[in-house]
Design an enzyme around this catalytic site. Structure first.
Site, mmCIF file in Angstrom:
data_model
loop_
_atom_site.group_PDB
_atom_site.id
_atom_site.type_symbol
_atom_site.label_atom_id
_atom_site.label_comp_id
_atom_site.label_asym_id
_atom_site.label_seq_id
_atom_site.Cartn_x
_atom_site.Cartn_y
_atom_site.Cartn_z
ATOM 1 N N LYS A 133 0.799 -1.199 0.000
ATOM 2 C CA LYS A 133 0.000 0.000 0.000
ATOM 3 C C LYS A 133 0.842 1.265 0.000
ATOM 4 C CE LYS A 133 -3.156 -2.238 3.188
ATOM 5 N NZ LYS A 133 -3.511 -2.213 4.627
ATOM 6 N N GLY A 134 2.060 1.161 0.497
ATOM 7 C CA GLY A 134 2.857 2.340 0.837
ATOM 8 C C GLY A 134 3.053 3.366 -0.260
ATOM 9 N N GLU A 160 7.950 2.456 -5.630
ATOM 10 C CA GLU A 160 7.954 2.009 -4.232
ATOM 11 C C GLU A 160 7.993 3.223 -3.311
ATOM 12 O OE1 GLU A 160 7.581 -0.062 -2.042
ATOM 13 O OE2 GLU A 160 8.531 -1.999 -2.368
ATOM 14 N N ASP A 161 7.524 3.031 -2.083
ATOM 15 C CA ASP A 161 7.640 4.099 -1.088
ATOM 16 C C ASP A 161 9.067 4.151 -0.533
ATOM 17 O OD1 ASP A 161 7.356 1.612 0.175
ATOM 18 O OD2 ASP A 161 5.914 2.293 1.656
ATOM 19 N N ASP A 218 14.467 -0.880 1.664
ATOM 20 C CA ASP A 218 15.280 -1.075 2.878
ATOM 21 C C ASP A 218 16.252 -2.237 2.647
ATOM 22 O OD1 ASP A 218 16.185 -1.196 5.474
ATOM 23 O OD2 ASP A 218 14.323 -1.919 6.347
ATOM 24 N N PHE A 267 13.387 4.274 11.137
ATOM 25 C CA PHE A 267 12.073 3.866 10.639
ATOM 26 C C PHE A 267 11.258 5.107 10.318
ATOM 27 C CE2 PHE A 267 7.900 2.039 10.410
ATOM 28 C CZ PHE A 267 8.157 0.840 9.762
ATOM 29 N N LEU A 268 10.823 5.217 9.062
ATOM 30 C CA LEU A 268 10.144 6.426 8.605
ATOM 31 C C LEU A 268 8.648 6.180 8.411
ATOM 32 C CD1 LEU A 268 12.711 7.753 5.956
ATOM 33 C CD2 LEU A 268 12.720 8.027 8.419
ATOM 34 N N ARG A 284 -0.057 6.762 7.685
ATOM 35 C CA ARG A 284 0.040 6.881 6.220
ATOM 36 C C ARG A 284 -0.440 8.235 5.711
ATOM 37 N NH1 ARG A 284 1.227 1.805 4.083
ATOM 38 N NH2 ARG A 284 0.193 0.019 5.023
HETATM 39 P P1 IMP Z 1 12.571 -4.275 2.122
HETATM 40 O O1 IMP Z 1 12.047 -5.551 1.536
HETATM 41 O O2 IMP Z 1 13.326 -4.515 3.407
HETATM 42 O O3 IMP Z 1 13.370 -3.450 1.130
HETATM 43 O O4 IMP Z 1 11.342 -3.432 2.595
HETATM 44 C C1 IMP Z 1 10.511 -2.829 1.724
HETATM 45 C C2 IMP Z 1 9.139 -2.554 2.294
HETATM 46 O O5 IMP Z 1 9.118 -2.543 3.732
HETATM 47 C C3 IMP Z 1 8.706 -1.186 1.872
HETATM 48 O O6 IMP Z 1 7.971 -1.243 0.681
HETATM 49 C C4 IMP Z 1 7.855 -0.729 3.032
HETATM 50 O O7 IMP Z 1 6.540 -1.143 2.861
HETATM 51 C C5 IMP Z 1 8.439 -1.427 4.230
HETATM 52 N N1 IMP Z 1 9.396 -0.544 4.953
HETATM 53 C C6 IMP Z 1 10.754 -0.618 4.961
HETATM 54 N N2 IMP Z 1 11.299 0.353 5.708
HETATM 55 C C7 IMP Z 1 10.257 1.090 6.165
HETATM 56 C C8 IMP Z 1 10.173 2.271 6.983
HETATM 57 O O8 IMP Z 1 11.161 2.874 7.434
HETATM 58 N N3 IMP Z 1 8.914 2.727 7.226
HETATM 59 C C9 IMP Z 1 7.780 2.131 6.737
HETATM 60 N N4 IMP Z 1 7.820 1.035 5.972
HETATM 61 C C10 IMP Z 1 9.038 0.504 5.691
HETATM 62 MG MG MG Z 2 5.899 -0.872 0.570
#
Ligand code: IMP
Ligand code: MG
Length: 173
Positions: free
Chosen positions: A41-42, A97-98, A101, A150-151, A163
Protein backbone atom coordinates in the site's frame (compact mmCIF):
# COMPACT_ATOMS: atom_id res chain seq x y z
CA UNK A 1 5.64 3.79 25.27
CA UNK A 2 6.24 7.26 23.89
CA UNK A 3 6.77 7.77 20.19
CA UNK A 4 8.30 10.87 18.74
CA UNK A 5 7.95 12.04 15.13
CA UNK A 6 11.03 13.86 13.89
CA UNK A 7 10.57 15.68 10.54
CA UNK A 8 12.59 14.29 7.61
CA UNK A 9 10.85 15.72 4.52
CA UNK A 10 8.31 18.55 4.53
CA UNK A 11 5.48 18.76 2.00
CA UNK A 12 7.52 21.36 0.11
CA UNK A 13 10.62 19.12 0.11
CA UNK A 14 8.57 16.23 -1.23
CA UNK A 15 6.95 18.35 -3.92
CA UNK A 16 10.37 19.46 -5.15
CA UNK A 17 11.70 15.86 -5.25
CA UNK A 18 8.57 14.59 -6.97
CA UNK A 19 8.77 17.28 -9.64
CA UNK A 20 12.43 16.49 -10.30
CA UNK A 21 11.77 12.77 -10.61
CA UNK A 22 8.74 13.30 -12.87
CA UNK A 23 10.77 15.51 -15.17
CA UNK A 24 13.54 12.92 -15.49
CA UNK A 25 11.05 10.10 -16.08
CA UNK A 26 9.21 12.13 -18.73
CA UNK A 27 12.50 12.92 -20.51
CA UNK A 28 13.81 9.35 -20.28
CA UNK A 29 10.74 7.57 -21.63
CA UNK A 30 9.38 10.16 -24.04
CA UNK A 31 6.02 10.21 -25.83
CA UNK A 32 5.50 6.43 -26.08
CA UNK A 33 5.02 6.46 -22.34
CA UNK A 34 5.18 3.65 -19.84
CA UNK A 35 3.39 1.50 -17.31
CA UNK A 36 3.68 2.79 -13.77
CA UNK A 37 3.40 -0.12 -11.38
CA UNK A 38 2.68 1.01 -7.83
CA UNK A 39 3.52 -1.28 -4.92
CA UNK A 40 0.64 -1.24 -2.45
CA UNK A 41 0.00 0.00 0.00
CA UNK A 42 2.86 2.34 0.84
CA UNK A 43 3.41 3.85 -2.62
CA UNK A 44 -0.13 5.13 -3.19
CA UNK A 45 0.44 8.72 -2.05
CA UNK A 46 3.79 9.12 -3.82
CA UNK A 47 2.40 7.55 -7.00
CA UNK A 48 -0.63 9.87 -6.99
CA UNK A 49 1.62 12.94 -6.83
CA UNK A 50 4.19 11.55 -9.27
CA UNK A 51 1.74 10.75 -12.07
CA UNK A 52 0.28 14.25 -11.84
CA UNK A 53 3.72 15.73 -12.58
CA UNK A 54 4.66 13.32 -15.39
CA UNK A 55 4.04 14.88 -18.81
CA UNK A 56 3.94 11.72 -20.97
CA UNK A 57 1.23 9.03 -21.27
CA UNK A 58 1.14 6.59 -18.36
CA UNK A 59 -0.91 3.53 -17.62
CA UNK A 60 -1.28 2.90 -13.91
CA UNK A 61 -1.35 -0.56 -12.36
CA UNK A 62 -0.92 -1.87 -8.83
CA UNK A 63 0.61 -4.92 -7.26
CA UNK A 64 0.63 -5.79 -3.57
CA UNK A 65 3.24 -7.64 -1.62
CA UNK A 66 3.83 -8.08 2.07
CA UNK A 67 7.04 -8.74 3.89
CA UNK A 68 6.73 -7.03 7.21
CA UNK A 69 3.85 -8.32 9.28
CA UNK A 70 3.58 -5.95 12.23
CA UNK A 71 6.70 -4.15 13.29
CA UNK A 72 9.83 -2.49 12.05
CA UNK A 73 11.85 -5.42 10.77
CA UNK A 74 11.34 -7.26 7.52
CA UNK A 75 10.35 -10.90 7.98
CA UNK A 76 12.61 -11.68 5.04
CA UNK A 77 9.78 -13.55 3.41
CA UNK A 78 7.91 -11.77 0.62
CA UNK A 79 4.37 -12.76 -0.32
CA UNK A 80 2.36 -11.68 -3.35
CA UNK A 81 -1.04 -10.51 -2.14
CA UNK A 82 -2.40 -8.93 -5.32
CA UNK A 83 -0.94 -9.84 -8.69
CA UNK A 84 -1.18 -8.12 -12.06
CA UNK A 85 -4.18 -8.24 -14.33
CA UNK A 86 -2.40 -7.15 -17.51
CA UNK A 87 0.30 -8.54 -19.75
CA UNK A 88 3.63 -6.74 -19.45
CA UNK A 89 5.24 -8.38 -22.44
CA UNK A 90 7.22 -5.89 -24.49
CA UNK A 91 6.16 -2.95 -22.29
CA UNK A 92 8.26 -0.42 -20.44
CA UNK A 93 7.55 -0.79 -16.73
CA UNK A 94 8.50 1.53 -13.88
CA UNK A 95 8.00 0.05 -10.43
CA UNK A 96 7.14 2.73 -7.89
CA UNK A 97 7.95 2.01 -4.23
CA UNK A 98 7.64 4.10 -1.09
CA UNK A 99 10.90 2.94 0.49
CA UNK A 100 13.57 0.33 -0.19
CA UNK A 101 15.28 -1.08 2.88
CA UNK A 102 16.77 -4.60 2.76
CA UNK A 103 15.91 -4.74 -0.96
CA UNK A 104 14.26 -8.15 -0.56
CA UNK A 105 10.82 -6.93 -1.61
CA UNK A 106 12.02 -5.22 -4.76
CA UNK A 107 14.30 -8.16 -5.63
CA UNK A 108 11.32 -10.51 -5.36
CA UNK A 109 9.17 -8.19 -7.47
CA UNK A 110 11.76 -7.74 -10.20
CA UNK A 111 12.16 -11.48 -10.43
CA UNK A 112 8.39 -11.90 -10.67
CA UNK A 113 8.08 -9.19 -13.36
CA UNK A 114 10.98 -10.43 -15.50
CA UNK A 115 9.05 -13.64 -16.09
CA UNK A 116 6.47 -11.59 -17.99
CA UNK A 117 9.13 -10.44 -20.46
CA UNK A 118 8.70 -6.67 -20.28
CA UNK A 119 10.79 -4.53 -22.64
CA UNK A 120 12.38 -2.82 -19.64
CA UNK A 121 11.92 -2.61 -15.89
CA UNK A 122 13.21 0.27 -13.80
CA UNK A 123 12.69 1.18 -10.17
CA UNK A 124 11.64 4.49 -8.63
CA UNK A 125 11.49 4.96 -4.88
CA UNK A 126 10.68 7.97 -2.77
CA UNK A 127 13.19 6.87 -0.14
CA UNK A 128 16.30 4.78 -0.44
CA UNK A 129 17.26 3.48 3.02
CA UNK A 130 20.78 2.39 2.23
CA UNK A 131 22.15 1.17 5.55
CA UNK A 132 20.58 -2.27 5.73
CA UNK A 133 20.61 -3.38 2.11
CA UNK A 134 20.91 -7.16 1.77
CA UNK A 135 20.58 -7.47 -2.00
CA UNK A 136 22.22 -5.09 -4.39
CA UNK A 137 19.50 -3.79 -6.70
CA UNK A 138 20.07 -0.86 -9.04
CA UNK A 139 17.57 1.88 -8.24
CA UNK A 140 17.05 4.22 -11.18
CA UNK A 141 15.11 7.07 -9.56
CA UNK A 142 15.53 8.04 -5.90
CA UNK A 143 13.68 10.91 -4.20
CA UNK A 144 15.69 10.96 -0.99
CA UNK A 145 18.34 8.80 0.68
CA UNK A 146 18.73 8.02 4.36
CA UNK A 147 21.06 5.64 6.10
CA UNK A 148 18.74 4.17 8.71
CA UNK A 149 15.73 4.77 10.93
CA UNK A 150 12.07 3.87 10.64
CA UNK A 151 10.14 6.43 8.61
CA UNK A 152 6.41 7.12 8.50
CA UNK A 153 4.00 9.46 6.71
CA UNK A 154 3.19 10.20 3.06
CA UNK A 155 2.02 6.63 2.56
CA UNK A 156 4.54 4.96 4.88
CA UNK A 157 3.10 3.26 7.91
CA UNK A 158 3.94 1.74 11.23
CA UNK A 159 1.34 -0.98 11.92
CA UNK A 160 -1.01 0.79 9.45
CA UNK A 161 -0.71 4.13 11.28
CA UNK A 162 0.58 7.48 9.98
CA UNK A 163 0.04 6.88 6.22
CA UNK A 164 -1.99 10.09 5.95
CA UNK A 165 0.65 12.48 7.29
CA UNK A 166 1.58 14.99 4.57
CA UNK A 167 5.32 14.88 5.33
CA UNK A 168 7.84 12.12 6.11
CA UNK A 169 8.95 11.63 9.71
CA UNK A 170 11.43 9.51 11.60
CA UNK A 171 9.54 7.48 14.19
CA UNK A 172 11.60 7.35 17.36
CA UNK A 173 10.66 5.31 20.36
P1 IMP B 1 12.57 -4.28 2.12
O1 IMP B 1 12.05 -5.55 1.54
O2 IMP B 1 13.33 -4.52 3.41
O3 IMP B 1 13.37 -3.45 1.13
O4 IMP B 1 11.34 -3.43 2.59
C1 IMP B 1 10.51 -2.83 1.72
C2 IMP B 1 9.14 -2.55 2.29
O5 IMP B 1 9.12 -2.54 3.73
C3 IMP B 1 8.71 -1.19 1.87
O6 IMP B 1 7.97 -1.24 0.68
C4 IMP B 1 7.86 -0.73 3.03
O7 IMP B 1 6.54 -1.14 2.86
C5 IMP B 1 8.44 -1.43 4.23
N1 IMP B 1 9.40 -0.54 4.95
C6 IMP B 1 10.75 -0.62 4.96
N2 IMP B 1 11.30 0.35 5.71
C7 IMP B 1 10.26 1.09 6.16
C8 IMP B 1 10.17 2.27 6.98
O8 IMP B 1 11.16 2.87 7.43
N3 IMP B 1 8.91 2.73 7.23
C9 IMP B 1 7.78 2.13 6.74
N4 IMP B 1 7.82 1.03 5.97
C10 IMP B 1 9.04 0.50 5.69
MG1 MG C 1 5.90 -0.87 0.57
Amino acid sequence: MTQELVPVLSQADIHERVKGLAERISDDYGPTGLIILGVLKGAFVFLADLVREISIPVRIEFIQVASYGAGMETSGEVKLIKGLEINLENRHVLVVEDIIDSGLTIAYLLDHLEKMRPKSVRVCTLIDKKGRREVDIPIDYVGHSVDSGFLVGYGLDYNEKYRGLPGVYHLKQ
